[in-house]
Design a protein around this motif. Sequence first.
Motif, PDB file in Angstrom:
ATOM      1  N   UNK A 165      30.227  52.428  42.238  1.00 51.91           N
ATOM      2  CA  UNK A 165      29.395  53.374  42.992  1.00 51.91           C
ATOM      3  C   UNK A 165      28.820  52.644  44.190  1.00 51.91           C
ATOM      4  N   UNK A 166      29.002  53.237  45.369  1.00 47.66           N
ATOM      5  CA  UNK A 166      28.518  52.671  46.624  1.00 47.66           C
ATOM      6  C   UNK A 166      27.389  53.535  47.176  1.00 47.66           C
ATOM      7  N   UNK A 167      26.320  52.877  47.617  1.00 47.33           N
ATOM      8  CA  UNK A 167      25.236  53.551  48.343  1.00 47.33           C
ATOM      9  C   UNK A 167      24.928  52.655  49.537  1.00 47.33           C
ATOM     10  N   UNK A 168      25.504  52.965  50.682  1.00 46.21           N
ATOM     11  CA  UNK A 168      25.496  52.055  51.827  1.00 46.21           C
ATOM     12  C   UNK A 168      24.618  52.571  52.962  1.00 46.21           C
ATOM     13  N   UNK A 169      24.608  51.782  54.045  1.00 43.58           N
ATOM     14  CA  UNK A 169      23.932  52.179  55.294  1.00 43.58           C
ATOM     15  C   UNK A 169      22.440  52.431  55.128  1.00 43.58           C
ATOM     16  N   UNK A 170      21.781  51.614  54.269  1.00 46.51           N
ATOM     17  CA  UNK A 170      20.335  51.715  54.131  1.00 46.51           C
ATOM     18  C   UNK A 170      19.891  53.092  53.642  1.00 46.51           C
ATOM     19  N   UNK A 171      20.707  53.713  52.794  1.00 50.83           N
ATOM     20  CA  UNK A 171      20.401  55.076  52.339  1.00 50.83           C
ATOM     21  C   UNK A 171      19.348  55.116  51.240  1.00 50.83           C
ATOM     22  N   UNK A 172      19.422  54.188  50.289  1.00 51.06           N
ATOM     23  CA  UNK A 172      18.477  54.219  49.173  1.00 51.06           C
ATOM     24  C   UNK A 172      17.023  54.157  49.648  1.00 51.06           C
ATOM     25  N   UNK A 173      16.676  53.373  50.687  1.00 50.65           N
ATOM     26  CA  UNK A 173      15.279  53.324  51.126  1.00 50.65           C
ATOM     27  C   UNK A 173      14.724  54.610  51.722  1.00 50.65           C
ATOM     28  N   UNK A 174      15.553  55.662  51.852  1.00 54.85           N
ATOM     29  CA  UNK A 174      14.987  56.968  52.192  1.00 54.85           C
ATOM     30  C   UNK A 174      14.113  57.497  51.060  1.00 54.85           C
ATOM     31  N   UNK A 187      29.980  41.992  55.925  1.00 54.19           N
ATOM     32  CA  UNK A 187      29.364  43.303  56.115  1.00 54.19           C
ATOM     33  C   UNK A 187      28.110  43.138  56.950  1.00 54.19           C
ATOM     34  N   UNK A 188      27.754  44.160  57.712  1.00 51.19           N
ATOM     35  CA  UNK A 188      26.693  44.004  58.698  1.00 51.19           C
ATOM     36  C   UNK A 188      25.290  44.026  58.113  1.00 51.19           C
ATOM     37  N   UNK A 189      25.148  44.422  56.857  1.00 53.88           N
ATOM     38  CA  UNK A 189      23.853  44.414  56.179  1.00 53.88           C
ATOM     39  C   UNK A 189      23.950  43.561  54.912  1.00 53.88           C
ATOM     40  N   UNK A 190      22.820  43.066  54.390  1.00 54.26           N
ATOM     41  CA  UNK A 190      22.840  42.451  53.063  1.00 54.26           C
ATOM     42  C   UNK A 190      23.359  43.442  52.024  1.00 54.26           C
ATOM     43  N   UNK A 191      24.142  42.928  51.079  1.00 59.65           N
ATOM     44  CA  UNK A 191      24.767  43.756  50.048  1.00 59.65           C
ATOM     45  C   UNK A 191      24.284  43.287  48.672  1.00 59.65           C
ATOM     46  N   UNK A 192      23.823  44.222  47.867  1.00 58.62           N
ATOM     47  CA  UNK A 192      23.480  43.926  46.474  1.00 58.62           C
ATOM     48  C   UNK A 192      24.586  44.469  45.574  1.00 58.62           C
ATOM     49  N   UNK A 211      36.099  55.242  42.933  1.00 63.59           N
ATOM     50  CA  UNK A 211      34.850  54.899  43.600  1.00 63.59           C
ATOM     51  C   UNK A 211      34.116  56.157  44.038  1.00 63.59           C
ATOM     52  N   UNK A 212      32.800  56.129  43.871  1.00 68.87           N
ATOM     53  CA  UNK A 212      31.922  57.168  44.409  1.00 68.87           C
ATOM     54  C   UNK A 212      31.105  56.566  45.532  1.00 68.87           C
ATOM     55  N   UNK A 213      31.151  57.181  46.703  1.00 73.26           N
ATOM     56  CA  UNK A 213      30.227  56.867  47.790  1.00 73.26           C
ATOM     57  C   UNK A 213      29.186  57.964  47.773  1.00 73.26           C
ATOM     58  N   UNK A 214      27.987  57.655  47.210  1.00 75.53           N
ATOM     59  CA  UNK A 214      26.999  58.712  46.966  1.00 75.53           C
ATOM     60  C   UNK A 214      26.074  58.951  48.152  1.00 75.53           C
ATOM     61  N   UNK A 215      26.341  58.272  49.266  1.00 74.96           N
ATOM     62  CA  UNK A 215      25.626  58.549  50.528  1.00 74.96           C
ATOM     63  C   UNK A 215      26.652  58.466  51.651  1.00 74.96           C
ATOM     64  N   UNK A 216      27.709  59.264  51.515  1.00 73.59           N
ATOM     65  CA  UNK A 216      28.910  59.068  52.336  1.00 73.59           C
ATOM     66  C   UNK A 216      28.720  59.429  53.797  1.00 73.59           C
ATOM     67  N   UNK A 217      27.687  60.230  54.119  1.00 80.82           N
ATOM     68  CA  UNK A 217      27.521  60.618  55.515  1.00 80.82           C
ATOM     69  C   UNK A 217      28.787  61.250  56.074  1.00 80.82           C
ATOM     70  N   UNK A 256      31.039  48.656  35.094  1.00 78.93           N
ATOM     71  CA  UNK A 256      31.311  49.113  36.453  1.00 78.93           C
ATOM     72  C   UNK A 256      30.335  48.510  37.442  1.00 78.93           C
ATOM     73  N   UNK A 257      30.693  48.593  38.719  1.00 80.87           N
ATOM     74  CA  UNK A 257      29.981  47.867  39.766  1.00 80.87           C
ATOM     75  C   UNK A 257      29.145  48.798  40.634  1.00 80.87           C
ATOM     76  N   UNK A 258      27.879  48.461  40.790  1.00 80.90           N
ATOM     77  CA  UNK A 258      26.993  49.110  41.752  1.00 80.90           C
ATOM     78  C   UNK A 258      26.993  48.290  43.031  1.00 80.90           C
ATOM     79  N   UNK A 259      27.131  48.967  44.180  1.00 83.23           N
ATOM     80  CA  UNK A 259      27.125  48.290  45.478  1.00 83.23           C
ATOM     81  C   UNK A 259      26.119  49.001  46.374  1.00 83.23           C
ATOM     82  N   UNK A 260      25.049  48.304  46.741  1.00 83.85           N
ATOM     83  CA  UNK A 260      24.024  48.835  47.630  1.00 83.85           C
ATOM     84  C   UNK A 260      23.981  47.995  48.900  1.00 83.85           C
ATOM     85  N   UNK A 261      23.840  48.635  50.067  1.00 88.73           N
ATOM     86  CA  UNK A 261      23.614  47.874  51.291  1.00 88.73           C
ATOM     87  C   UNK A 261      22.344  48.400  51.960  1.00 88.73           C
ATOM     88  N   UNK A 262      21.503  47.464  52.403  1.00 89.16           N
ATOM     89  CA  UNK A 262      20.205  47.804  52.994  1.00 89.16           C
ATOM     90  C   UNK A 262      19.918  46.882  54.168  1.00 89.16           C
TER      91      UNK A 262
END
Length: 256
Positions: free
Chosen positions: A114-123, A246-251, A49-55, A145-151
């Motif tokens: 690949x995970x991009x969580x915590x509302x990161x993509x909308x930056x 999860x605390x945000x909607x997940x795509x 897994x890649x967390x591409x906005x890992x903070x 493979x699976x893309x996982x976005x949370x916003x």
Amino acid sequence: MTSPVREFYDALAADYHLIFPDWDTSMTAQARALDGIVRARLGAGPYRMLDCSCGIGTQAIGLARAGHRVVGSDLSPAAVARAAAEAAARDVVLPVTVADMRELPYREAAFDAVLCADNSLPHLLTADDMRTALAGMRRVLRDGGLLVLTVRDYDEIRAARPTSTPPQVSTTARGRAVTFQLWHWHDDGERYDLEHFQLVPAADGGWEVRVRRTAYWALTREELSDAVADSGFSEVSWHEPEASGFYQPVLTARRA
């Protein structure tokens, strides 16, 4: 030149855990929810897994604890350094890299998810930047493979256009800290500037006020779903907090 988003997270890295009443408890809960989503779609695993906005590692550390082979990347060097330190303090293996999600430095098909969580993509404030990021996430995913976005739930937010968030309280060695946000909407009704306030107990018994600023694009589910599908993904699905935990909607979507 340093980007405003990088400056925001570099400044916030040392205090990011104060967003949560208990950061470790939140790490565990978020990982449980995301792990359940991933395994329900890919099988038992574990997975690369890649967390591409890992903070600072909020999702990546928990997912590594759940058995996945996680790599973390983030635009902020300060956040990445803290993620590495927090992982090591918990005896968790978490390789990390400083990288913009629009320029992921990994080989093609390197990851199962690949995970991009915590509302990161909308930056990313333009359609071109978002397409570039999504294309890069697709490139580093294996076939299927699976893309996982949370916003944030921007469908409701765009309608209401709130100007602030409720205060969140956490505990420090000196006492309680308070976090809240002020939102300043652009004329387009889609983007907003955010002021992130933290009131932290000071040594003299008063308060130290820390303010950081950034911007977001309030993408609706339809807008984000269309962008993901146009970027070469299939099986685009939304998972609401009530069902996912999860605390945000997940795509989620698969590399087609």
